[in-house]
Design a protein around this motif. Structure first.
Motif, PDB file in Angstrom:
ATOM      1  N   SER A 282       0.843  -1.189   0.000  1.00 16.31           N
ATOM      2  CA  SER A 282       0.000   0.000   0.000  1.00 16.31           C
ATOM      3  C   SER A 282       0.882   1.244   0.000  1.00 16.31           C
ATOM      4  N   ILE A 283       0.498   2.238  -0.819  1.00 16.99           N
ATOM      5  CA  ILE A 283       1.276   3.466  -0.961  1.00 16.99           C
ATOM      6  C   ILE A 283       0.374   4.645  -0.648  1.00 16.99           C
ATOM      7  N   ASP A 284       0.756   5.423   0.360  1.00 12.43           N
ATOM      8  CA  ASP A 284       0.005   6.616   0.747  1.00 12.43           C
ATOM      9  C   ASP A 284       0.731   7.853   0.249  1.00 12.43           C
ATOM     10  N   SER A 285      -0.018   8.785  -0.318  1.00 10.34           N
ATOM     11  CA  SER A 285       0.547  10.056  -0.759  1.00 10.34           C
ATOM     12  C   SER A 285       0.471  11.052   0.385  1.00 10.34           C
ATOM     13  N   LYS A 286       1.588  11.677   0.710  1.00 11.22           N
ATOM     14  CA  LYS A 286       1.660  12.626   1.812  1.00 11.22           C
ATOM     15  C   LYS A 286       1.580  14.045   1.272  1.00 11.22           C
ATOM     16  N   THR A 287       0.435  14.679   1.456  1.00  7.92           N
ATOM     17  CA  THR A 287       0.235  16.056   1.012  1.00  7.92           C
ATOM     18  C   THR A 287      -0.346  16.877   2.153  1.00  7.92           C
ATOM     19  N   GLU A 288      -0.265  18.181   2.015  1.00  6.97           N
ATOM     20  CA  GLU A 288      -0.821  19.059   3.045  1.00  6.97           C
ATOM     21  C   GLU A 288      -1.451  20.287   2.379  1.00  6.97           C
ATOM     22  N   LYS A 289      -2.667  20.566   2.797  1.00  4.89           N
ATOM     23  CA  LYS A 289      -3.407  21.710   2.268  1.00  4.89           C
ATOM     24  C   LYS A 289      -2.961  22.983   2.983  1.00  4.89           C
ATOM     25  N   VAL A 290      -2.672  24.023   2.242  1.00  5.82           N
ATOM     26  CA  VAL A 290      -2.299  25.321   2.792  1.00  5.82           C
ATOM     27  C   VAL A 290      -3.373  26.330   2.402  1.00  5.82           C
ATOM     28  N   TYR A 291      -3.892  26.988   3.404  1.00 11.91           N
ATOM     29  CA  TYR A 291      -4.987  27.936   3.156  1.00 11.91           C
ATOM     30  C   TYR A 291      -4.550  29.039   2.193  1.00 11.91           C
TER      31      TYR A 291
ATOM     32  N   GLU B 113       4.500   7.280   1.227  1.00 15.34           N
ATOM     33  CA  GLU B 113       4.869   6.424   2.348  1.00 15.34           C
ATOM     34  C   GLU B 113       4.409   5.015   2.025  1.00 15.34           C
ATOM     35  N   VAL B 114       5.353   4.071   2.038  1.00  7.14           N
ATOM     36  CA  VAL B 114       5.045   2.682   1.723  1.00  7.14           C
ATOM     37  C   VAL B 114       4.516   1.993   2.974  1.00  7.14           C
ATOM     38  N   GLY B 115       3.389   1.311   2.828  1.00  4.90           N
ATOM     39  CA  GLY B 115       2.756   0.644   3.950  1.00  4.90           C
ATOM     40  C   GLY B 115       2.982  -0.850   3.942  1.00  4.90           C
ATOM     41  N   THR B 116       2.060  -1.576   4.517  1.00  3.82           N
ATOM     42  CA  THR B 116       2.154  -3.027   4.628  1.00  3.82           C
ATOM     43  C   THR B 116       1.634  -3.702   3.364  1.00  3.82           C
TER      44      THR B 116
ATOM     45  N   PRO C  50       4.338  -6.755   7.606  1.00  5.37           N
ATOM     46  CA  PRO C  50       4.432  -5.368   8.080  1.00  5.37           C
ATOM     47  C   PRO C  50       5.424  -4.513   7.305  1.00  5.37           C
ATOM     48  N   SER C  51       6.551  -5.091   6.887  1.00  2.65           N
ATOM     49  CA  SER C  51       7.543  -4.303   6.150  1.00  2.65           C
ATOM     50  C   SER C  51       7.095  -4.024   4.724  1.00  2.65           C
ATOM     51  N   GLY C  52       6.162  -4.829   4.214  1.00  2.00           N
ATOM     52  CA  GLY C  52       5.674  -4.658   2.859  1.00  2.00           C
ATOM     53  C   GLY C  52       6.595  -5.172   1.779  1.00  2.00           C
ATOM     54  N   VAL C  53       7.733  -5.779   2.136  1.00  2.00           N
ATOM     55  CA  VAL C  53       8.725  -6.148   1.130  1.00  2.00           C
ATOM     56  C   VAL C  53       9.174  -7.593   1.311  1.00  2.00           C
ATOM     57  N   ALA C  54       9.783  -8.121   0.238  1.00 10.19           N
ATOM     58  CA  ALA C  54      10.449  -9.415   0.295  1.00 10.19           C
ATOM     59  C   ALA C  54      11.928  -9.195   0.554  1.00 10.19           C
ATOM     60  N   GLU C  55      12.560 -10.206   1.111  1.00  9.61           N
ATOM     61  CA  GLU C  55      13.992 -10.088   1.388  1.00  9.61           C
ATOM     62  C   GLU C  55      14.693 -11.394   1.056  1.00  9.61           C
ATOM     63  N   ALA C  56      16.002 -11.309   0.885  1.00 11.09           N
ATOM     64  CA  ALA C  56      16.812 -12.494   0.607  1.00 11.09           C
ATOM     65  C   ALA C  56      16.783 -13.446   1.797  1.00 11.09           C
ATOM     66  N   LEU C  57      17.016 -14.722   1.506  1.00 11.72           N
ATOM     67  CA  LEU C  57      17.012 -15.722   2.573  1.00 11.72           C
ATOM     68  C   LEU C  57      18.245 -15.606   3.468  1.00 11.72           C
ATOM     69  N   THR C  58      19.341 -15.111   2.925  1.00  7.92           N
ATOM     70  CA  THR C  58      20.586 -15.019   3.684  1.00  7.92           C
ATOM     71  C   THR C  58      21.171 -13.624   3.570  1.00  7.92           C
ATOM     72  N   ASP C  59      22.092 -13.323   4.469  1.00  3.95           N
ATOM     73  CA  ASP C  59      22.752 -12.019   4.467  1.00  3.95           C
ATOM     74  C   ASP C  59      23.756 -11.919   3.325  1.00  3.95           C
ATOM     75  N   THR C  60      23.860 -10.731   2.777  1.00  5.88           N
ATOM     76  CA  THR C  60      25.004 -10.367   1.950  1.00  5.88           C
ATOM     77  C   THR C  60      26.074  -9.810   2.883  1.00  5.88           C
ATOM     78  N   THR C  61      27.304 -10.242   2.738  1.00  6.42           N
ATOM     79  CA  THR C  61      28.363  -9.830   3.657  1.00  6.42           C
ATOM     80  C   THR C  61      29.485  -9.131   2.902  1.00  6.42           C
ATOM     81  N   PHE C  62      30.184  -8.276   3.616  1.00  5.17           N
ATOM     82  CA  PHE C  62      31.300  -7.521   3.047  1.00  5.17           C
ATOM     83  C   PHE C  62      32.279  -7.220   4.167  1.00  5.17           C
TER      84      PHE C  62
ATOM     85  N   TRP D 222      13.230  -6.376  -1.836  1.00  4.72           N
ATOM     86  CA  TRP D 222      12.505  -6.057  -3.070  1.00  4.72           C
ATOM     87  C   TRP D 222      11.062  -5.696  -2.723  1.00  4.72           C
ATOM     88  N   LEU D 223      10.485  -4.769  -3.486  1.00  3.14           N
ATOM     89  CA  LEU D 223       9.070  -4.472  -3.352  1.00  3.14           C
ATOM     90  C   LEU D 223       8.240  -5.618  -3.914  1.00  3.14           C
TER      91      LEU D 223
END
Length: 481
Positions: free
Chosen positions: A25-34, A45-48, A120-132, A480-481
């Motif tokens: 889910s993607i929410d657009s963050k806007t604000e009205k100015v009088y 803002e990326v949601g779940t 909750p994070s909304g994303v997929a991730e690798a099964l293992t860590d990338t190391t450096f 990854w999204l």
């Protein structure tokens, strides 16, 4: 095959459809100015995200579906997030939890329903860590490549090669700074020197103690080459507390101190009783305080921790606790610490895992407003105890003992900078959880307020360690999204 929490979906479950969103889910963050047309745009803002499985439970007869549904519930239910792996992408996982209703509609020997997993994070991730790993000798940038589709959050371990007043991790647009940077107008000074250090590779330099709290001194200590235990697990005779105890003198007496000991304390039966204690003594062997872990409960493995200012008869216990609940300190391998700086006493207890990280923790402070418990620390006394004829705790040992003189308050900030990182210290900057550790212990008080935890953008990222006085080890999960 769909896998959840490391376990394949039961064989009696047929997955007919998988429903998921192309994006969280993607929410657009806007604000009205009088007085102005439209709204100001502040990005998104990326949601779940959710993953839904339409399933069928296949029973062997008309009465088997409900039994298998109950078994399926055991596979599904966890309080914490668990990895969910789908057939289509076996090299990626979603940290997910089952949510919503799990109604099953039963027809003959087939039960149909929908399982909904929240990510909750909304994303997929690798099964293992990338190391450096690298060992920079200059403050020139080194490159870390993120082959994922979106930002990743690295955990950075810095093993100090030299003493330093500070260490910083710098990216292209952010930095995390711990300590104080160098200043030509101020001198770097060592603080909190060690006045006693014993790894118990041998047992030497100790005098046998004459008494322990509420008991008698029996038996002796023995070193295994790495830790100190009750010799032969023989606690001798005694109707109260009994066990070995010994005293070692510091190189000099100190007023502000920190005493830390690493211990192991683990029962394999509920009825086992025992304790490990460390007493603080002045030059006349009068107790200034104590820190301890003990289990006196016969109905379960329920260790409690203690910290006391003063002696056995009239001291002030400012910690007598089971932790968050009874049993959290069971199977204790970790740290007992007590300190006094001026009138302020503090105690810290922590389990330490195999990676050196402090897990279950307890910290308490107490202020001696009437200056009741004073005196210089000159000696430490260690003790491992059993009680009467009760079966002793199976595993009780001391692995390390250190006493520091706390001198940081004596640093003149106008002319001096304290050296807070010593050679061999491991500084961890966890940009995923936004925490900083020194030798596994949280040290937020070292964190510069202007710091901002970093992320690794997709592709190549230039990072700097400043000053270049540490070996660097980085690990992260590509996402990854």
């Amino acid at each position: 095959m769909i896998k959840f929490a490391g376990i394949n979906i039961p064989s009696y479950v047929r997955v007919n459809a998988i429903k998921y969103s192309v994006l969280p889910s993607i929410d657009s963050k806007t604000e009205k100015v009088y007085g102005r047309y439209g709204e100001y745009d502040f990005g998104t803002e990326v949601g779940t995200s959710t993953i839904k499985l339409d399933i069928q439970i296949v029973g062997i007869d008309d009465h088997d579906v409900i039994k298998k549904a109950r078994d399926l519930a055991q596979w599904l239910y966890y309080e914490d997030l668990q990895p969910l792996i789908l057939d289509d992408e076996p090299d990626k996982q979603y940290m997910a939890r089952l949510v919503g209703d799990t109604d099953i509609e039963e027809t003959f020997r087939i039960g149909s329903g929908t399982l909904e997993f929240l990510v909750p994070s909304g994303v997929a991730e690798a099964l293992t860590d990338t190391t450096f790993s690298t060992s920079p000798s200059t403050t020139d940038p080194f490159t870390v490549t993120n082959n994922g589709g979106i930002d990743a959050y690295p955990i950075v371990d810095l093993t100090m090669k030299k003493d330093s007043t500070s260490i910083a991790l710098v990216s292209e647009d952010k930095y995390v700074l711990l300590g104080q940077t160098g200043d030509v107008e101020r001198t770097s000074v060592a603080v909190d020197p060690i006045v006693l250090s014993d790894t118990f590779s041998t047992y030497s330099g100790y005098a046998t103690a004459s008494n322990v709290d509420g008991g008698v001194v029996t038996g002796s200590f023995a070193s295994t080459g790495a830790r100190l235990t009750q010799s032969g697990n023989d606690f001798g005779e005694g109707t109260t507390w009994k066990g070995a105890s010994a005293i070692k003198s510091l190189s000099r007496s100190i007023n502000d101190f920190e005493v830390t000991t690493l211990v192991g304390f683990d029962s394999d039966k509920a009825e086992q009783i025992g304790r490990i204690e460390c007493y603080l003594l002045d030059s006349n062997n009068t107790q200034l305080g104590k820190i301890a872990i003990k289990d006196v409960a016969s109905e379960g493995e329920y260790p409690m921790v203690e910290a006391r200012a003063g002696n056995y008869a009239g001291g002030k216990y400012f910690v007598q606790s089971y932790g968050d609940k009874k049993g959290v300190f069971a199977g204790f391998v970790g740290m007992l610490r007590i300190s006094r700086k001026g009138k302020r006493w503090s105690a810290y207890f922590a389990k330490v895992d195999a990676k050196g990280n402090h897990t279950t923790r307890l910290y308490k402070e107490w202020y001696d407003s009437t200056s009741q418990f004073t005196g210089s620390l000159s000696k430490v006394q260690i003790h491992i105890g059993a009680f009467n004829d009760r079966t002793p705790v199976k595993t009780m040992y001391l692995e390390d003992l250190k006493v520091r003189e706390l001198t940081s308050d004596s640093v003149d900030s106008s002319t001096q900078i304290p050296i807070i990182f010593k050679t061999g210290d491991v500084v961890t900057i966890d940009n995923e959880k936004a925490i900083v550790l020194k030798n596994g212990e949280p040290v937020f008080y070292y964190l510069d307020p202007s710091s901002d935890f970093i992320s690794l953008k997709k592709g190549d990222n230039g990072l700097i360690i400043s000053p270049a006085v540490a070996d660097v080890s980085i690990r992260f999960r590509e996402r990854w999204l």
